[in-house]
Write a protein that holds these residues in place. Structure first.
Motif, PDB file in Angstrom:
ATOM      1  N   LEU A   1     -26.513  37.267 -12.628  1.00 55.34           N
ATOM      2  CA  LEU A   1     -26.794  37.159 -14.060  1.00 55.34           C
ATOM      3  C   LEU A   1     -26.796  38.534 -14.725  1.00 55.34           C
ATOM      4  O   LEU A   1     -26.276  38.706 -15.820  1.00 55.34           O
ATOM      5  CB  LEU A   1     -28.142  36.480 -14.295  1.00 55.34           C
ATOM      6  CG  LEU A   1     -28.226  34.986 -13.999  1.00 55.34           C
ATOM      7  CD1 LEU A   1     -29.662  34.505 -14.129  1.00 55.34           C
ATOM      8  CD2 LEU A   1     -27.314  34.202 -14.916  1.00 55.34           C
ATOM      9  N   ALA A   2     -27.390  39.514 -14.049  1.00 55.04           N
ATOM     10  CA  ALA A   2     -27.499  40.850 -14.625  1.00 55.04           C
ATOM     11  C   ALA A   2     -26.147  41.541 -14.739  1.00 55.04           C
ATOM     12  O   ALA A   2     -25.951  42.368 -15.634  1.00 55.04           O
ATOM     13  CB  ALA A   2     -28.444  41.710 -13.786  1.00 55.04           C
ATOM     14  N   THR A   3     -25.222  41.209 -13.841  1.00 53.82           N
ATOM     15  CA  THR A   3     -23.919  41.866 -13.871  1.00 53.82           C
ATOM     16  C   THR A   3     -22.893  41.082 -14.686  1.00 53.82           C
ATOM     17  O   THR A   3     -21.770  41.538 -14.865  1.00 53.82           O
ATOM     18  CB  THR A   3     -23.387  42.100 -12.439  1.00 53.82           C
ATOM     19  OG1 THR A   3     -23.291  40.850 -11.756  1.00 53.82           O
ATOM     20  CG2 THR A   3     -24.303  43.038 -11.673  1.00 53.82           C
ATOM     21  N   ALA A   4     -23.285  39.915 -15.183  1.00 55.54           N
ATOM     22  CA  ALA A   4     -22.401  39.116 -16.030  1.00 55.54           C
ATOM     23  C   ALA A   4     -22.591  39.537 -17.484  1.00 55.54           C
ATOM     24  O   ALA A   4     -23.538  40.239 -17.833  1.00 55.54           O
ATOM     25  CB  ALA A   4     -22.718  37.629 -15.863  1.00 55.54           C
ATOM     26  N   ASP A   5     -21.705  39.076 -18.313  1.00 56.75           N
ATOM     27  CA  ASP A   5     -21.840  39.321 -19.739  1.00 56.75           C
ATOM     28  C   ASP A   5     -22.829  38.289 -20.279  1.00 56.75           C
ATOM     29  O   ASP A   5     -22.433  37.222 -20.738  1.00 56.75           O
ATOM     30  CB  ASP A   5     -20.464  39.154 -20.402  1.00 56.75           C
ATOM     31  CG  ASP A   5     -20.217  40.192 -21.454  1.00 56.75           C
ATOM     32  OD1 ASP A   5     -21.057  41.084 -21.614  1.00 56.75           O
ATOM     33  OD2 ASP A   5     -19.175  40.082 -22.122  1.00 56.75           O
ATOM     34  N   ALA A   6     -24.109  38.604 -20.184  1.00 54.98           N
ATOM     35  CA  ALA A   6     -25.143  37.624 -20.532  1.00 54.98           C
ATOM     36  C   ALA A   6     -26.066  38.194 -21.604  1.00 54.98           C
ATOM     37  O   ALA A   6     -26.188  39.403 -21.748  1.00 54.98           O
ATOM     38  CB  ALA A   6     -25.941  37.268 -19.283  1.00 54.98           C
ATOM     39  N   PRO A   7     -26.731  37.305 -22.324  1.00 55.87           N
ATOM     40  CA  PRO A   7     -27.618  37.776 -23.396  1.00 55.87           C
ATOM     41  C   PRO A   7     -28.881  38.468 -22.878  1.00 55.87           C
ATOM     42  O   PRO A   7     -29.473  39.255 -23.600  1.00 55.87           O
ATOM     43  CB  PRO A   7     -27.969  36.498 -24.162  1.00 55.87           C
ATOM     44  CG  PRO A   7     -27.707  35.385 -23.211  1.00 55.87           C
ATOM     45  CD  PRO A   7     -26.628  35.857 -22.291  1.00 55.87           C
ATOM     46  N   LEU A   8     -29.298  38.172 -21.652  1.00 61.16           N
ATOM     47  CA  LEU A   8     -30.504  38.811 -21.126  1.00 61.16           C
ATOM     48  C   LEU A   8     -30.149  40.153 -20.505  1.00 61.16           C
ATOM     49  O   LEU A   8     -29.155  40.285 -19.799  1.00 61.16           O
ATOM     50  CB  LEU A   8     -31.157  37.919 -20.066  1.00 61.16           C
ATOM     51  CG  LEU A   8     -31.659  36.559 -20.551  1.00 61.16           C
ATOM     52  CD1 LEU A   8     -32.218  35.761 -19.389  1.00 61.16           C
ATOM     53  CD2 LEU A   8     -32.726  36.737 -21.618  1.00 61.16           C
ATOM     54  N   GLY A   9     -30.984  41.150 -20.730  1.00 60.01           N
ATOM     55  CA  GLY A   9     -30.742  42.477 -20.183  1.00 60.01           C
ATOM     56  C   GLY A   9     -31.263  42.616 -18.763  1.00 60.01           C
ATOM     57  O   GLY A   9     -32.037  41.787 -18.274  1.00 60.01           O
ATOM     58  N   ASP A  10     -30.847  43.698 -18.108  1.00 61.51           N
ATOM     59  CA  ASP A  10     -31.259  43.961 -16.731  1.00 61.51           C
ATOM     60  C   ASP A  10     -32.781  44.017 -16.580  1.00 61.51           C
ATOM     61  O   ASP A  10     -33.331  43.467 -15.629  1.00 61.51           O
ATOM     62  CB  ASP A  10     -30.677  45.284 -16.240  1.00 61.51           C
ATOM     63  CG  ASP A  10     -29.181  45.221 -16.013  1.00 61.51           C
ATOM     64  OD1 ASP A  10     -28.578  44.159 -16.239  1.00 61.51           O
ATOM     65  OD2 ASP A  10     -28.626  46.250 -15.592  1.00 61.51           O
ATOM     66  N   ALA A  11     -33.458  44.693 -17.512  1.00 64.30           N
ATOM     67  CA  ALA A  11     -34.907  44.849 -17.408  1.00 64.30           C
ATOM     68  C   ALA A  11     -35.606  43.494 -17.483  1.00 64.30           C
ATOM     69  O   ALA A  11     -36.545  43.227 -16.717  1.00 64.30           O
ATOM     70  CB  ALA A  11     -35.424  45.779 -18.495  1.00 64.30           C
TER      71      ALA A  11
END
Length: 181
Positions: free
Chosen positions: A152-162
């Motif tokens: 999820l973190a490495t995809a183009d997703a609305p949620l950020g890594d943090a």
């Protein structure tokens, strides 16, 4: 005693891995082959087989090599903290190697000595929490959750890594409490 083609070519396992990382970075998984790695090294493909059995072994070595950057938690670490720390460190590591995350998912993790050392350390910590028989399943659940969050973190997703890392930390706590409970 005659030397193998790989020895005659002056190759080492590390040189093969370095070339594989280069080819993967430039051409992705479709471009990674024994022939392309050999070309990167300037040798015949048969020279590689002294160091890796086949493309699957090369992929496994590549994935495991990345995990070598992680230090297994010591056996005397606080078990819950140690489990959470190693999974969060894995998440962070995968974030730095986003191009490999799909490969970890496709191959269901890594299988080499670094991966085994991390898994064994986790089993020791789980045993200290009283989880013996189901330890393998708990380790798998922790890894699958971490890989999922890394994807999820490495995809183009609305949620950020943090935010995803914080969610993973909460999820790890749930999984560990559920395993112990």
């Amino acid at each position: 005693m005659p030397r193998t083609p790989g020895q005659r070519a002056g190759l080492s396992h590390e040189a093969v891995l370095t070339a594989a990382r280069t080819v993967f970075a430039e051409r992705g998984l479709p471009g990674l082959s024994m022939r392309s790695v050999a070309g990167e090294l300037g040798v015949a493909p048969n020279a590689l087989y002294s160091h890796v059995a086949d493309k699957d072994a090369l992929l496994d070595a590549l994935l495991d090599d990345v995990l070598g950057a992680l230090t297994p938690p010591p056996p005397d670490a606080d078990p819950v903290a140690g489990l959470r720390e190693i999974m969060l460190a894995t998440f962070d590591l995968l974030g730095r190697h986003a191009d490999l995350v799909p490969l970890y998912l496709a191959r269901q993790g890594a299988r080499g000595p670094h991966a085994r050392a991390l898994g064994e350390a986790m089993v020791v910590l789980l045993a200290r929490l009283g989880v013996d028989e189901a330890a393998g399943r708990v380790v798998r659940a922790l890894i699958v959750s971490t890989l999922g969050y890394a994807a999820l973190a490495t995809a183009d997703a609305p949620l950020g890594d943090a935010e995803l890392r914080a969610d993973l930390d909460v999820t790890l706590g749930w999984l560990i409490r559920g395993a112990v409970g």
